[in-house]
Motif scaffolding. Sequence first.
Motif, PDB file in Angstrom:
ATOM      1  N   ILE A 152      33.150  -8.340   9.653  1.00 31.62           N
ATOM      2  CA  ILE A 152      32.062  -9.304   9.288  1.00 31.62           C
ATOM      3  C   ILE A 152      32.444 -10.401   8.583  1.00 31.62           C
ATOM      4  N   ALA A 153      32.334 -11.660   8.703  1.00 31.86           N
ATOM      5  CA  ALA A 153      33.149 -12.662   7.582  1.00 31.86           C
ATOM      6  C   ALA A 153      31.691 -13.360   7.259  1.00 31.86           C
ATOM      7  N   GLY A 154      31.592 -13.517   6.047  1.00 29.73           N
ATOM      8  CA  GLY A 154      30.849 -14.522   5.341  1.00 29.73           C
ATOM      9  C   GLY A 154      29.288 -14.017   5.474  1.00 29.73           C
ATOM     10  N   GLY A 155      28.455 -15.117   5.424  1.00 31.30           N
ATOM     11  CA  GLY A 155      27.068 -14.971   5.484  1.00 31.30           C
ATOM     12  C   GLY A 155      26.294 -15.602   4.288  1.00 31.30           C
ATOM     13  N   THR A 156      25.025 -15.152   4.149  1.00 29.77           N
ATOM     14  CA  THR A 156      24.192 -15.358   2.866  1.00 29.77           C
ATOM     15  C   THR A 156      23.864 -14.088   2.317  1.00 29.77           C
ATOM     16  N   THR A 157      23.564 -14.103   0.975  1.00 31.91           N
ATOM     17  CA  THR A 157      23.039 -13.104   0.268  1.00 31.91           C
ATOM     18  C   THR A 157      21.806 -13.390  -0.277  1.00 31.91           C
ATOM     19  N   GLU A 158      21.280 -12.650  -1.194  1.00 29.31           N
ATOM     20  CA  GLU A 158      19.897 -13.007  -2.151  1.00 29.31           C
ATOM     21  C   GLU A 158      20.378 -14.229  -2.776  1.00 29.31           C
ATOM     22  N   LYS A 159      18.998 -14.927  -3.008  1.00 30.66           N
ATOM     23  CA  LYS A 159      19.147 -16.369  -3.688  1.00 30.66           C
ATOM     24  C   LYS A 159      19.332 -15.999  -5.313  1.00 30.66           C
ATOM     25  N   HIS A 160      20.158 -16.872  -6.083  1.00 31.42           N
ATOM     26  CA  HIS A 160      20.350 -16.844  -7.227  1.00 31.42           C
ATOM     27  C   HIS A 160      19.283 -16.561  -7.986  1.00 31.42           C
ATOM     28  N   PRO A 161      18.948 -15.512  -8.924  1.00 25.96           N
ATOM     29  CA  PRO A 161      17.785 -15.052  -9.554  1.00 25.96           C
ATOM     30  C   PRO A 161      17.501 -16.380 -10.729  1.00 25.96           C
ATOM     31  N   ILE A 162      18.422 -16.942 -11.109  1.00 28.22           N
ATOM     32  CA  ILE A 162      18.178 -17.930 -12.067  1.00 28.22           C
ATOM     33  C   ILE A 162      17.996 -19.629 -11.345  1.00 28.22           C
ATOM     34  N   THR A 163      18.813 -19.952 -10.714  1.00 32.34           N
ATOM     35  CA  THR A 163      18.864 -21.259 -10.129  1.00 32.34           C
ATOM     36  C   THR A 163      17.920 -21.141  -8.724  1.00 32.34           C
ATOM     37  N   LYS A 164      17.749 -19.928  -8.048  1.00 38.43           N
ATOM     38  CA  LYS A 164      16.890 -19.596  -6.809  1.00 38.43           C
ATOM     39  C   LYS A 164      17.741 -20.922  -5.763  1.00 38.43           C
ATOM     40  N   LYS A 165      18.891 -20.907  -5.978  1.00 35.25           N
ATOM     41  CA  LYS A 165      19.711 -21.393  -4.879  1.00 35.25           C
ATOM     42  C   LYS A 165      20.333 -20.523  -3.928  1.00 35.25           C
ATOM     43  N   MET A 166      20.694 -20.745  -2.810  1.00 37.62           N
ATOM     44  CA  MET A 166      21.227 -20.232  -1.586  1.00 37.62           C
ATOM     45  C   MET A 166      22.738 -19.639  -2.425  1.00 37.62           C
ATOM     46  N   VAL A 167      23.009 -18.150  -2.100  1.00 43.99           N
ATOM     47  CA  VAL A 167      24.364 -17.853  -2.502  1.00 43.99           C
ATOM     48  C   VAL A 167      25.033 -17.405  -1.257  1.00 43.99           C
ATOM     49  N   LEU A 168      26.229 -17.866  -1.082  1.00 46.76           N
ATOM     50  CA  LEU A 168      27.065 -17.577   0.029  1.00 46.76           C
ATOM     51  C   LEU A 168      27.984 -16.369  -0.117  1.00 46.76           C
ATOM     52  N   VAL A 169      28.377 -15.551   0.805  1.00 51.11           N
ATOM     53  CA  VAL A 169      28.981 -14.588   0.703  1.00 51.11           C
ATOM     54  C   VAL A 169      30.611 -15.021   1.087  1.00 51.11           C
ATOM     55  N   GLY A 170      31.376 -14.810   0.056  1.00 53.55           N
ATOM     56  CA  GLY A 170      32.776 -15.093   0.273  1.00 53.55           C
ATOM     57  C   GLY A 170      33.640 -13.913   0.755  1.00 53.55           C
ATOM     58  N   GLU A 171      33.147 -12.759   1.124  1.00 47.67           N
ATOM     59  CA  GLU A 171      34.117 -11.574   1.546  1.00 47.67           C
ATOM     60  C   GLU A 171      34.052 -11.508   3.020  1.00 47.67           C
TER      61      GLU A 171
END
Length: 398
Positions: free
Chosen positions: A340-359
Amino acid sequence: MARPSGKQKSTKLVVVCVVLLGFGLIGDYLWASSPHFASSSYISNWVSPNNPQSNVIIPKQEPHLADTKPLKIKVDGVHDRSLSATFADLPAPELKWEKMANAPVPRLDGAAIQIKDLLYVFAGYGTIDFVHSHVDIYNFTGNTWGGRFDMPKEMAHSHLGMVTDGRYIYVVTGQHGPQCRGPTARNFVLDTKTRKWQDLLPLPAPRYAPATQLWRGRLHVMGGSKENRHTPALEHWSIAVKDGKALEKEWRTEIQIPRGGPHRACVVVNDKLLIIGGQEGDFMAKPGSPIFKCSRRNEIVYDEVHMLDDEMKWKPLPPMLKPDSHIEFAWTIVNNSIVIAGGTTEKHPITKKMVLVGEVFQFNLDTSVWNLCLSCASKLVWNQGLVAVLVYSPRQFT
């Protein structure tokens, strides 16, 4: 009375400065601790840990998140805040990537299916106010795009369920239109040899991004989001299909999935059906909006893995190394491993922005262990913006 000496004046000045500095530090501490500070523009831009201009410093972490403690980040160089290891990349050597031909159009939340050396890319958002209604085809052998053709007008434009038997592509439910418009229960089948479309029996209820697979002669559709786009669905339906046609006149109700929601990987391997990752919740249409304008709602991204076996019972398997969503078209099977490549994870708790999965993750089916894919040596094509990946012609894992 004698006048104060110069030395006394200096002493009083120092005392006054110290007192003022003390009040300033106290005020700064109270400001930094307030909720307003956490959402202020001072830390509104999330910057990569590798960027020296970043105002958030993230230390290195261990590969297995379950064994890690919350990270301490320094927001302004002084004040520490706890941050889950979810939001930083896991340590691993960088894979070598080969740049392929650019896609004809940008797209988000579309769908992609590979048949031999052809990649069929469907629909998706062009912008939040515009959706594509055609199919683009990528040829791996020639590294070229071509052969665009239209989709049926009634077919969904995003959040599709999709699977192929090697010739026919089954396209299930999804969102019809831009912004956060409603879903359709309409289903279609594409014959990739003739590039002709035909109808398939509609679902009992429309869904957004359900898990979709062919297993033991039946088309399985599971979960997704319900009609309001946010509520997780647990329903699991199946219908017998062959050569692009339904063999039954109605969908059969199957055992519910353990956890509902959209954007998960759904894999059949070794005659077992697996559902991996995904999320609960999604953007919803703003009440009363004539254009169904999207408004943010809380989302929970998860790392859970479940398997349906011969007993027709869902069994939990080891979870992913971090929560991961938007991976329905981001997986492949290589040497008895699910990659499985990439995806998105939980939003950043401070900025509330989307966090991309780099693994790139590898689940070894022999050992039931998740690892980072350290030497995939594969050709990967990105579409759907940043999260949908298809692996082609991979070599032996190391």
